[in-house]
Scaffold this motif. Structure first.
Motif, PDB file in Angstrom:
ATOM      1  N   SER A 340      -2.814  11.763   3.235  1.00 16.08           N
ATOM      2  CA  SER A 340      -2.094  10.998   2.205  1.00 16.08           C
ATOM      3  C   SER A 340      -0.631  11.415   2.179  1.00 16.08           C
ATOM      4  O   SER A 340      -0.332  12.612   2.138  1.00 16.08           O
ATOM      5  CB  SER A 340      -2.715  11.247   0.820  1.00 16.08           C
ATOM      6  OG  SER A 340      -4.066  10.860   0.802  1.00 16.08           O
ATOM      7  N   ALA A 362      -3.792   7.042   3.771  1.00 16.19           N
ATOM      8  CA  ALA A 362      -3.292   6.473   2.513  1.00 16.19           C
ATOM      9  C   ALA A 362      -1.802   6.761   2.406  1.00 16.19           C
ATOM     10  O   ALA A 362      -1.379   7.913   2.564  1.00 16.19           O
ATOM     11  CB  ALA A 362      -4.035   7.074   1.323  1.00 16.19           C
ATOM     12  N   TYR A 364       1.521   6.094  -0.143  1.00 20.38           N
ATOM     13  CA  TYR A 364       1.851   5.726  -1.518  1.00 20.38           C
ATOM     14  C   TYR A 364       3.341   5.496  -1.713  1.00 20.38           C
ATOM     15  O   TYR A 364       4.171   6.200  -1.119  1.00 20.38           O
ATOM     16  CB  TYR A 364       1.439   6.847  -2.477  1.00 20.38           C
ATOM     17  CG  TYR A 364      -0.036   7.081  -2.611  1.00 20.38           C
ATOM     18  CD1 TYR A 364      -0.766   6.516  -3.661  1.00 20.38           C
ATOM     19  CD2 TYR A 364      -0.728   7.892  -1.707  1.00 20.38           C
ATOM     20  CE1 TYR A 364      -2.124   6.737  -3.798  1.00 20.38           C
ATOM     21  CE2 TYR A 364      -2.078   8.127  -1.831  1.00 20.38           C
ATOM     22  CZ  TYR A 364      -2.772   7.545  -2.883  1.00 20.38           C
ATOM     23  OH  TYR A 364      -4.126   7.777  -3.010  1.00 20.38           O
ATOM     24  N   THR A 372      -6.046   9.606  -3.905  1.00 24.39           N
ATOM     25  CA  THR A 372      -6.874   9.327  -2.729  1.00 24.39           C
ATOM     26  C   THR A 372      -8.253   9.916  -2.959  1.00 24.39           C
ATOM     27  O   THR A 372      -8.525  11.086  -2.684  1.00 24.39           O
ATOM     28  CB  THR A 372      -6.254   9.904  -1.451  1.00 24.39           C
ATOM     29  OG1 THR A 372      -4.909   9.443  -1.329  1.00 24.39           O
ATOM     30  CG2 THR A 372      -7.035   9.461  -0.221  1.00 24.39           C
ATOM     31  N   GLY A 394      -9.802   6.746   5.663  1.00 24.03           N
ATOM     32  CA  GLY A 394      -9.612   6.865   4.225  1.00 24.03           C
ATOM     33  C   GLY A 394     -10.917   7.199   3.524  1.00 24.03           C
ATOM     34  O   GLY A 394     -11.899   7.604   4.150  1.00 24.03           O
TER      35      GLY A 394
END
Length: 416
Positions: A340, A362, A364, A372, A394
């Motif tokens: 992430s 992931a 963001y 996550t 994921g």
């Protein structure tokens, strides 16, 4: 080959054949019974966990790891709530993703089927026991669990509770099994249980995952290791950035989606880093910073290459100052574990560049990496967070625990 593991494997295969044809109603009823049993057995579960906690303290397990190991009444309620969510999810088994007619007048369909028998190797996190078991069960898979020795009593009590529930609704208790031999030799043999395990999923730190990847002879889905970054752009809302970093680092530093490195644009470093240091002092976070970042931080140690590559799982944060978005992306690309990654910026073009160029499960924009999580994504929990690209990526929920087969309807056709 270890006869104990072969016995577990054979029972799991038999249970998987049964589960593969079980209706959604039957599986949901069993999950409801598991929830009730976990709630009834709460005193037993907490007592077993306390035994693990005492052992952990005696062996000087770090506080962050003890937090991962700890069960409370509230955490058991959350585990039950996650199972409730799984009950409410659509059952993928038997669904036909698509169907078409070919030139030979054959009706060809692509149908969802269970993976079969799933093995899980994980560390001291008892919630994984119920998350993994419930998700695998709903997706029609039998599961063999191999938890860390630190959580042995907790895992044993949880599996006993779930097996009791399965027997109460007249389902094979071997749908959910626990390896009670926590030796390394047995773990190695489990990784090579060909013919019984359809897939093995490691869930834990980098050392565990790499051991499984290098040792296993059964198919492996690599998960977990989280060297997660937050890039604070020159166009960031600094108040927002501060909150995102503090949440990512300090809420639960021992988990794989916590923030390990903050990358800061040089244009805002002189303002942002003193604010960050002050906020981190409340949580007694140790800062390991590069030379440029240290100019704006009162107390820090010089970060090494190893620091930037490390998943600390502790109240330690690495800090890097960069001159541009491109340098930030290069740094993240060098050290990422593809879990992430976060950018904080008010610049739309910058955010889109970050989203497109960062290679992670992931990515963001203006939100904490702590999101996550399978339950947060609406999956009712997760079997793990896959950081590879094949099969799944994921948080892995029900659909990721299935495969497909082709079903073909004919009317006597033969091929010329």
């Amino acid at each position: 080959m270890n006869n104990y593991l072969i016995t577990l494997g054979k029972k799991a295969k038999q249970a998987a054949r049964f589960l593969g044809t079980a209706s959604t109603t039957v599986k949901n009823q069993a999950l409801k019974e598991i929830i009730q049993q976990l709630k009834m057995d709460k005193p037993t579960l907490l007592a077993a966990n306390q035994q693990d906690i005492l052992n952990a303290k005696e062996t000087n397990l770090p506080e962050a790891m003890i937090d991962r190991l700890l069960l409370t009444s509230e955490r058991i309620d959350t585990m039950c709530s996650d199972i409730e969510t799984i009950i409410g999810l659509s059952d993928p088994i038997g669904t036909v993703d698509k169907m078409w007619k070919n030139e030979d007048d054959l009706m060809i369909g692509k149908q969802r089927v269970p993976l079969g028998v799933i093995g899980i190797i994980y560390e001291a996190r008892p919630n994984v026991t119920t998350d993994a078991a419930s998700l695998c069960f709903k997706a029609g898979n039998a599961i063999i669990l191999r938890g860390g020795k630190e959580a042995f009593h907790s895992n044993q009590a949880l599996v006993t509770s779930m097996q009791t529930a399965l027997e109460m609704v007249e389902l094979p208790k071997e749908c959910i099994q626990l390896i009670e031999d926590t030796s390394r030799e047995t773990a190695k043999e489990f990784m090579q249980l060909n013919g019984y395990l359809d897939v093995l999923i490691p869930r834990g730190g980098a050392k565990l995952i790499q051991t499984v990847v290098q040792t296993a002879t059964v198919p492996v889905i690599e998960t977990g290791t989280g060297n997660c970054h937050v890039y604070v752009d020159k166009d960031a809302d600094l108040k927002m950035a501060l909150e995102i970093v503090i949440n990512g680092k300090c809420q639960r530093p021992s988990v794989c989606n916590s923030t390990e490195t903050v990358v800061v644009h040089e244009d805002i470093a002189d303002v942002f880093l003193p604010q960050l240091e002050k906020a981190l002092e409340v949580f007694k976070v140790e800062i390991r910073a590069d030379e440029t970042a240290r100019k704006f931080i009162k107390v820090s140690t010089l970060a090494t290459e190893e620091d930037f590559a490390t998943e600390f799982n502790d109240f330690i944060l690495a800090v890097k100052v960069v001159q541009s978005l491109e340098e930030a992306i290069d740094h993240i690309d060098t050290y990422t574990t593809h879990h992430s990654e976060v950018i904080v910026t008010e610049n739309y073009t910058t955010s889109q560049t970050f989203l497109k160029q960062i290679d992670a499960a992931a990515v963001y924009v203006n939100a904490s990496s702590r999101f996550t999580d399978g339950s947060v994504f609406g999956f009712g929990g997760e079997i793990g967070i896959s950081t590879q690209k094949l099969h799944a990526r994921g948080p892995m929920g029900l659909n990721e625990l299935t495969s497909t087969k082709y079903i073909i309807y004919g009317n006597g056709q033969i091929r010329n």
